[in-house]
Design an enzyme around this catalytic site. Structure first.
Site, PDB file in Angstrom:
ATOM      1  N   ASP A   1     -14.802 -16.414  33.075  1.00 19.63           N
ATOM      2  CA  ASP A   1     -13.530 -17.248  33.593  1.00 19.63           C
ATOM      3  C   ASP A   1     -13.105 -17.357  32.014  1.00 19.63           C
ATOM      4  O   ASP A   1     -11.186 -17.569  32.075  1.00 19.63           O
ATOM      5  CB  ASP A   1     -14.521 -18.674  34.021  1.00 19.63           C
ATOM      6  CG  ASP A   1     -14.580 -18.328  35.148  1.00 19.63           C
ATOM      7  OD1 ASP A   1     -14.100 -17.810  36.205  1.00 19.63           O
ATOM      8  OD2 ASP A   1     -15.688 -19.522  35.225  1.00 19.63           O
TER       9      ASP A   1
ATOM     10  N   ASP B   1     -13.225 -20.185  40.420  1.00 15.92           N
ATOM     11  CA  ASP B   1     -14.597 -18.681  40.683  1.00 15.92           C
ATOM     12  C   ASP B   1     -15.084 -20.230  41.900  1.00 15.92           C
ATOM     13  O   ASP B   1     -14.367 -21.407  41.904  1.00 15.92           O
ATOM     14  CB  ASP B   1     -15.359 -19.100  39.417  1.00 15.92           C
ATOM     15  CG  ASP B   1     -15.817 -20.317  38.744  1.00 15.92           C
ATOM     16  OD1 ASP B   1     -15.126 -21.899  39.319  1.00 15.92           O
ATOM     17  OD2 ASP B   1     -16.605 -20.131  38.163  1.00 15.92           O
TER      18      ASP B   1
ATOM     19  N   ASP C   1     -16.248 -22.273  34.960  1.00 18.66           N
ATOM     20  CA  ASP C   1     -17.063 -22.693  34.016  1.00 18.66           C
ATOM     21  C   ASP C   1     -18.038 -21.572  33.768  1.00 18.66           C
ATOM     22  O   ASP C   1     -18.943 -22.129  32.344  1.00 18.66           O
ATOM     23  CB  ASP C   1     -18.168 -23.414  34.866  1.00 18.66           C
ATOM     24  CG  ASP C   1     -19.021 -23.213  35.777  1.00 18.66           C
ATOM     25  OD1 ASP C   1     -18.762 -21.664  36.462  1.00 18.66           O
ATOM     26  OD2 ASP C   1     -19.945 -23.492  35.786  1.00 18.66           O
TER      27      ASP C   1
END
Length: 910
Positions: free
Chosen positions: A635, A337, A631
């Protein structure tokens, strides 16, 4: 303006009814596996299963000898040794994983008792987050976490950080339909559990709680057991299958062959003679099983992984699941990400364009004072300076970026605020897109109106622009400002405009939520971005050079995602729409359509949580080994689906729970280091396989030849258990302790279909193994024909004369000869361990050897252990002490293995 409402909220009875109907606002925790179940899982290793079969046979034969023979309890040494090998290989790995999980649980504590403001029975009250129910009216204020999913019924300048779900750090929320953002991941009038209010306030009607929230669905997705086998698991399964088949076939051939020899050579059948011959045959077959199976391999892999777990922690990689150490080295794709991984997740000033500020440096002149005061007082944000090395913005992240810029220029915004009296203030709202504050300025001795906001909006109120100390009509400078703004916006940056006005009358300038009588002087603009972490471009380049694809999957806009990709060296000028797609496009395409594009895909923007997970699964179907970094809660499903999930140390608890490794320093460099560790670890395991399989091939052929030649095996089971368990364990420690080598990052990722034994390894194992067989078989033949009491009697001519002499002898090998044979066998393997150390390094086995303390310690232990066993092992190991002279000759003679290896490495560079 949004219309205000009067809310009464639920009654106590309605709360109970809602809780009964829709459930509590708690996430169902993952079912923890029992300690015993986790331990039993370790016994499912294929090689452990082979050892369990060997243990069963060995126990049966030992019981038979104990009941009918004169040997007593000493017959149980062999099954006891096998049992110790099994327990060590399983329990060590179990203990290390338990230790890592305990560290992780401390890191990942969650609190459901946070207090939330709700309206019930017509009153505002506070309840625990877990007590929120569907249809509750929740009051949302700056700094608070949204406790459940809900429909916004009232908003005042509400901005929410959705990075935990979408990666977006700041989303404007509203109830006015005309202002809805159609491209937003979640509707503009909805607030989601786990997100945080960063500015303004609002009121929300709860629509879903607990597991039914988007956060809850992601949390549930993160717990689904994907049952993805790691590359090492597959390779060890293949190796174990090959060893199993080979050992069982050889054992069966021995039984059939020896029975055929018995029946062909016996004149009259006797049950007692047949029983004894059959028992000896089965014992030889069990010996073959023990010899063929690399008992030390599970232990060596476990030790290698365990040592890597411990050492990787020192480089900020907290490994929770042991296999992840090695699997990172096999990764072919890293899906990452943006927020918090590639970027800091903290807005910063990229560049300022204050048109009268020389070199953009602050001083004590009037323009500098205007800028300092305007930023300090015309703001609702604060800075957390608890840790001077890690300044944190509290409140609106854009305003926080301005305060951090002042802090970096050694300007104390709090002191400025404390010295200035604020007369009136109009806070920022998404409707007016600016903030205005009137102050009594002590430095300028005047009343000043400060305005900041969207540059175009602020410019529309401006009459002049202050350029190099001169007032320029705003219309004449508008094109220059617009050109600068376009440049920044093309780089996906946010921009703010700044202006001021000296107030010299008593008119009202701020009322009805609007700015009146404005004749502003425009000071300039600032470009603000969530900057890429300094270490990321180099770390990404390292991964790309190592043949690993990097893919960005983010909730950000396409322009922002591509700009981040450009900054880290991933997105190139030659890239096209084939290399990018949005989450909406991704969701609309079938798996078959995506299969053709996913390997070319570099960036997915506007992605939702399950898009990333689907991408991971599609990549795995293309035989890719996928590592995922993240994080946020968004995710978690992908972290769980990937072969390796890497969460950030300051990530959400859901993300960390779903991951295999937690990157404590949030650094992408630590991820590239994890790849280097994984590849080096795999190489170390290959080195041990070379060492171990060379031993097993040599021993297996020796035992097999002895079985068909009718001679007693020169190696007992206890001797082989010493070699395969104790000696190999220390050899595993020696090879596993070798430091990681950056050279492995120049290699391309190995294929999932690759065998752990490469062609080069196979040639080395078979070639060296056959040389050892030649030497050892010749020794057996020589010792059979000659009565050797010291190696000083050794005659090379007689050695070759007796090599093919199969004349039967009555007494066979003496205890001293057997001890010599056992020691020579061990020392050949000992020196071959140094050759294994040098495998694929292109350097001498002695290169950096003094830096490998564990290797030297293990090597010393093996020699001392062999001396001790031969000296005092006696009947248990079927040995007798050797003379000092013979020890020196044995060590010197067998070292030729190392020196030949050194010559080969000298002339054949890799």
């Amino acid at each position: 303006m949004e219309q205000k409402h009067h809310f009464k909220g639920l009654t106590d009875a309605e709360v109970i009814q809602s809780r009964n109907q829709f459930g509590e606002n708690m996430l169902t925790p993952p079912e923890k596996e029992s300690v015993w179940k986790l331990l039993i899982e370790k016994f499912k290793d294929p090689i452990i299963l082979i050892l369990l079969v060997a243990l069963l046979f060995s126990v049966g034969i030992s019981v038979y000898h104990y009941v009918l023979g004169p040997d007593g309890l000493s017959v149980f040494f062999e099954p006891l040794g096998i049992l110790v090998a099994i327990l060590l290989a399983t329990c060590v790995g179990f203990a290390f994983e338990r230790s890592a999980n305990k560290k992780f649980e401390v890191l990942n504590q969650v609190n459901d008792d946070t207090m939330v403001k709700v309206i019930r029975n017509g009153n505002v009250c506070e309840i625990a987050k877990k007590e929120v129910v569907v249809n509750d009216i929740v009051i949302l204020e700056t700094g608070e976490e949204v406790p459940a999913d809900g429909l916004l019924v009232e908003t005042i300048s509400l901005q929410i950080n959705e990075s935990t779900l979408t990666g977006e750090p700041m989303i404007a929320k509203t109830t006015i339909e005309a202002d809805f953002d159609e491209d937003a991941a979640y509707p503009s009038n909805r607030a989601m559990r786990g997100t945080t209010v960063i500015d303004g306030h609002g009121i929300m009607k709860v629509t879903t709680v607990g597991d039914q929230t988007e956060y809850g669905k992601v949390y549930e997705g993160s717990q689904i057991d994907q049952n993805i086998k790691t590359p090492l698991n597959k390779q060890l399964d293949t190796l174990a299958g090959w060893i199993t088949k080979a050992s069982y076939v050889i054992a069966a051939l021995i039984i059939v062959g020896r029975l055929a020899v018995f029946f062909s050579s016996s004149d009259a059948f006797e049950w007692s003679a047949f029983g004894e011959h059959l028992l000896n045959t089965i014992m030889i077959a069990v010996t073959i099983l023990v010899v063929a199976v690399p008992e030390g391999l599970p232990m060596s892999v476990t030790l290698s992984l365990a040592m890597s777990m411990k050492r990787m922690l020192k480089t900020n990689n907290l490994v929770r699941k042991m296999h992840a150490c090695e699997t990172m080295g096999a990764a072919t794709v890293i899906c990452t990400d943006k927020t918090g991984t590639l970027a800091r997740n903290q807005m910063r000033i990229y560049k300022t364009n204050f048109y009268s500020l020389k070199d953009q440096h602050m001083s004590d002149d009037e323009v500098s004072n205007l800028i300092k005061e305007g930023i300090s007082v015309n703001s609702t944000a604060y800075l957390d300076l608890t840790d001077p090395t890690k300044v944190k913005a509290l409140g609106n992240p854009t305003e926080g970026a301005l305060l951090i810029w002042l802090h970096e220029n050694n300007i104390d915004y709090m002191q400025i605020r404390s010295e200035i009296a604020v007369i009136k203030q109009l806070t920022f709202s998404t409707e007016r897109k600016f903030m205005a504050t009137i102050v009594d300025s002590p430095s300028l001795k005047k009343k000043i109106l400060y305005v900041k906001g969207a540059p175009e909006i602020v410019l529309s109120y401006a009459e002049n622009v202050l350029v190099d100390g001169m007032l320029v009509p705003a219309n004449e400078y508008k094109e220059t400002i617009q050109s600068q703004l376009t440049g920044y916006q093309n780089q996906a940056m946010r921009t703010l405009g700044f202006a001021y006005q000296v107030i010299e009358d008593d008119q009202e300038y701020l009322y009805d939520g609007k700015l009146h009588h404005a004749h502003l002087t425009y000071l300039g603009i600032a470009a603000i971005s969530d900057p890429v972490r300094e270490d990321v471009p180099e770390a990404v380049k390292t991964c790309l050079d190592a043949g690993i694809q990097v893919k960005i999957v983010t909730g950000d806009t396409p322009n922002t995602a591509k700009e981040i990709g450009r900054q880290i060296g991933l997105w190139e000028k030659t890239d096209s729409d084939r290399n990018h797609m949005t989450g909406v496009e991704f969701e609309a395409m079938s798996d078959e359509e995506l299969s053709d594009r996913i390997l070319d895909l570099k960036i997915m923007s506007r992605a939702r949580p399950m898009d990333k997970s689907r991408l991971v699964q599609l990549l795995q179907k293309k035989n890719q080994v996928v590592a995922v970094t993240g994080d946020g809660t968004n995710d978690a499903p992908a972290l769980n689906a990937a072969q390796v999930g890497l969460s950030m140390g300051d990530g959400t608890s859901v993300a960390k729970e779903a991951s295999d490794i937690t990157i404590l320093d949030n650094s992408f460099t630590s991820i590239s280091r994890a790849v280097m560790w994984g590849r080096s670890l795999y190489r170390n395991i290959q080195r041990f396989v070379i060492f171990q399989m060379t031993i097993n091939i040599a021993a297996c052929i020796i035992v097999l030849l002895g079985a068909f030649l009718g001679t007693e095996s020169p190696l007992s089971i206890t001797q082989m258990l010493w070699v395969n368990l104790i000696m190999d364990t220390f050899a595993a420690m020696a090879l596993a302790s070798l430091p990681p080598n950056e050279r492995v990052m120049k290699d391309k990722p190995r294929k999932t279909t690759d065998n752990i034994i490469s062609k080069g390894m196979g040639r080395q194992i078979i070639g060296v193994g056959l040389v050892f067989v030649f030497i050892l078989f010749g020794l057996v033949q020589y010792f059979k024909q000659e009565d050797i009491t010291s190696l000083t009697q050794f005659d090379l001519a007689l050695y070759f004369n007796h090599f093919l002499d199969f004349t039967p002898v009555e007494n066979g090998l003496t205890h001293y000869e057997l001890s010599l044979f056992f020691t020579i066998f061990v020392m050949l393997q000992f020196w071959n361990m140094f050759n294994a150390k040098a495998y694929e390094t292109g350097k001498s086995a002695f290169h950096a050897i003094w830096n490998s303390k564990w290797f030297l310690f293990s090597a010393l232990f093996i020699i001392l252990g062999q001396i001790l066993i031969v000296s005092i092992g006696g009947k248990m190991f079927n040995v007798t002490p050797l003379s000092f002279t013979d020890w020196c000759i044995t060590i010197g003679f067998t070292s030729v293995v190392l020196w030949v290896g050194e010559l080969i490495r000298l002339f054949i560079k890799k």
